[in-house]
Design an enzyme around this catalytic site. Structure first.
Site, PDB file in Angstrom:
ATOM      1  N   HIS A 104       4.043   1.283   2.192  1.00 37.83           N
ATOM      2  CA  HIS A 104       5.216   0.587   1.644  1.00 37.83           C
ATOM      3  C   HIS A 104       5.854   1.407   0.517  1.00 37.83           C
ATOM      4  O   HIS A 104       7.074   1.512   0.421  1.00 37.83           O
ATOM      5  CB  HIS A 104       4.830  -0.772   1.048  1.00 37.83           C
ATOM      6  CG  HIS A 104       4.247  -1.744   2.027  1.00 37.83           C
ATOM      7  ND1 HIS A 104       2.938  -2.141   1.987  1.00 37.83           N
ATOM      8  CD2 HIS A 104       4.813  -2.407   3.061  1.00 37.83           C
ATOM      9  CE1 HIS A 104       2.706  -3.019   2.945  1.00 37.83           C
ATOM     10  NE2 HIS A 104       3.827  -3.201   3.621  1.00 37.83           N
ATOM     11  N   HIS A 162       0.861  -1.184   0.000  1.00 36.56           N
ATOM     12  CA  HIS A 162       0.000   0.000   0.000  1.00 36.56           C
ATOM     13  C   HIS A 162       0.901   1.238   0.000  1.00 36.56           C
ATOM     14  O   HIS A 162       2.134   1.114  -0.031  1.00 36.56           O
ATOM     15  CB  HIS A 162      -0.948  -0.027   1.205  1.00 36.56           C
ATOM     16  CG  HIS A 162      -0.257  -0.276   2.514  1.00 36.56           C
ATOM     17  ND1 HIS A 162       0.638   0.617   3.064  1.00 36.56           N
ATOM     18  CD2 HIS A 162      -0.305  -1.333   3.364  1.00 36.56           C
ATOM     19  CE1 HIS A 162       1.083   0.147   4.204  1.00 36.56           C
ATOM     20  NE2 HIS A 162       0.549  -1.054   4.414  1.00 36.56           N
TER      21      HIS A 162
END
Ligand code: PAF
Length: 280
Positions: A34, A31
């Site tokens: 990250h 997501h």
């Protein structure tokens, strides 16, 4: 972008890498949180390595290892778009071959907070992260501040074991309404998604009380708990105001404090944190 799935192939790719290497360790199902780590690594280092490995040893027997969300094809497309150089996606048998029996135990700070509710969790995290550091040999490794205790455990491991790299903490990325990004948010149904906001609201309440001059930790904890308990389906594992270095619970807040909490929303366990005074 090179995708490798064995330790030997990763070492090979590492040998060919020219310049500084940044590692972003992940368990996949990427997501914005990250991808922010990847962007920091992209800015600060010449070769960006992302590992994707759902590490079985950091999950307890009754935890969500089997149902942990996975979507490697989507992850690879996202990483390609971010200009990742190497993706390391090993199988569990590659990381934990038959006869594996060596572990990294960071004592003390792992006994508190998450460590109480997830016995053995940090042993699994520290061990896999140490292995990734040994395999990838990065100059820098990037970790989100959302996992505040994990970040401290890794910083302590690196200091205690004289590991030769820099750990770069990256601020938590939040949804527009404040919910901290997490792969586990995918488990929430619409009603639970609404209830999950209680974590963010209780942390901002703590920050507000602190800003108004409240220094009694128990008063702040109590107000946070009251707010969360109003939320249907929310069950508190802990609400903590702790020393940011030792993670020991505070009575009075004299210096910076780490406000952190773990709450189960239905069957989904979420964590979050914010600093009161000072940076993370
Ligand atoms: O934060 C995570 O996703 C994991 O704990 C990590 C650091 C990748 C180790 O498995």
């Amino acid at each position: 972008m090179k995708v490798v799935d064995t330790v030997a192939a990763m070492r090979d790719a590492r040998r060919q890498a020219k310049g500084t290497v940044g590692l972003v360790p992940t368990m996949g199902y990427l997501h914005e949180g990250h991808l922010t780590l990847v962007r920091w690594a992209r800015r600060q280092t010449e070769v960006v390595v992302v590992s994707i490995f759902v590490n079985p040893t950091q999950f307890g027997p009754n935890e969500d290892f089997d149902r942990y969300p996975r979507d490697p094809q989507r992850d690879l497309a996202l990483l390609e778009r971010e200009g990742t150089d190497i993706v390391f996606m090993p199988l569990a048998s590659e990381m934990y071959p038959q006869g594996f029996s060596s572990w990294v135990d960071v004592e003390g700070i792992t006994d508190r907070l998450e460590g109480v509710f997830r016995p053995g969790h940090f042993r699994g995290v520290a061990t896999v992260v140490a292995k990734l550091f040994n395999i990838v040999e990065p100059h820098r490794a990037y970790f989100g501040e959302k996992d505040a205790q994990q970040l401290r455990v890794i910083q302590k491991m690196v200091a205690d074991l004289n590991m030769n790299l820099e750990i770069v903490p990256v601020p938590t990325v939040r949804e527009a309404d404040g919910l901290a990004m997490s792969s586990r948010n995918a488990y929430l149904n619409p009603q639970e998604r609404q209830s999950a906001l209680a974590l963010y609201k209780s942390l901002t309440l703590a920050q507000g009380l602190y800003a108004q001059g409240e220094r009694d930790a128990e008063t702040i904890r109590r107000r946070m708990i009251q707010l969360i308990e109003k939320e249907p389906g929310a069950k508190i594992d802990y609400v903590s105001l702790a020393d940011p270095d030792t993670l020991e619970e505070l009575d009075r807040i004299e210096g910076p404090a780490l406000a952190s909490l773990a709450v189960r929303i239905g069957t989904t366990r979420l964590i979050d944190n914010m600093m009161l005074g000072g940076g993370n």
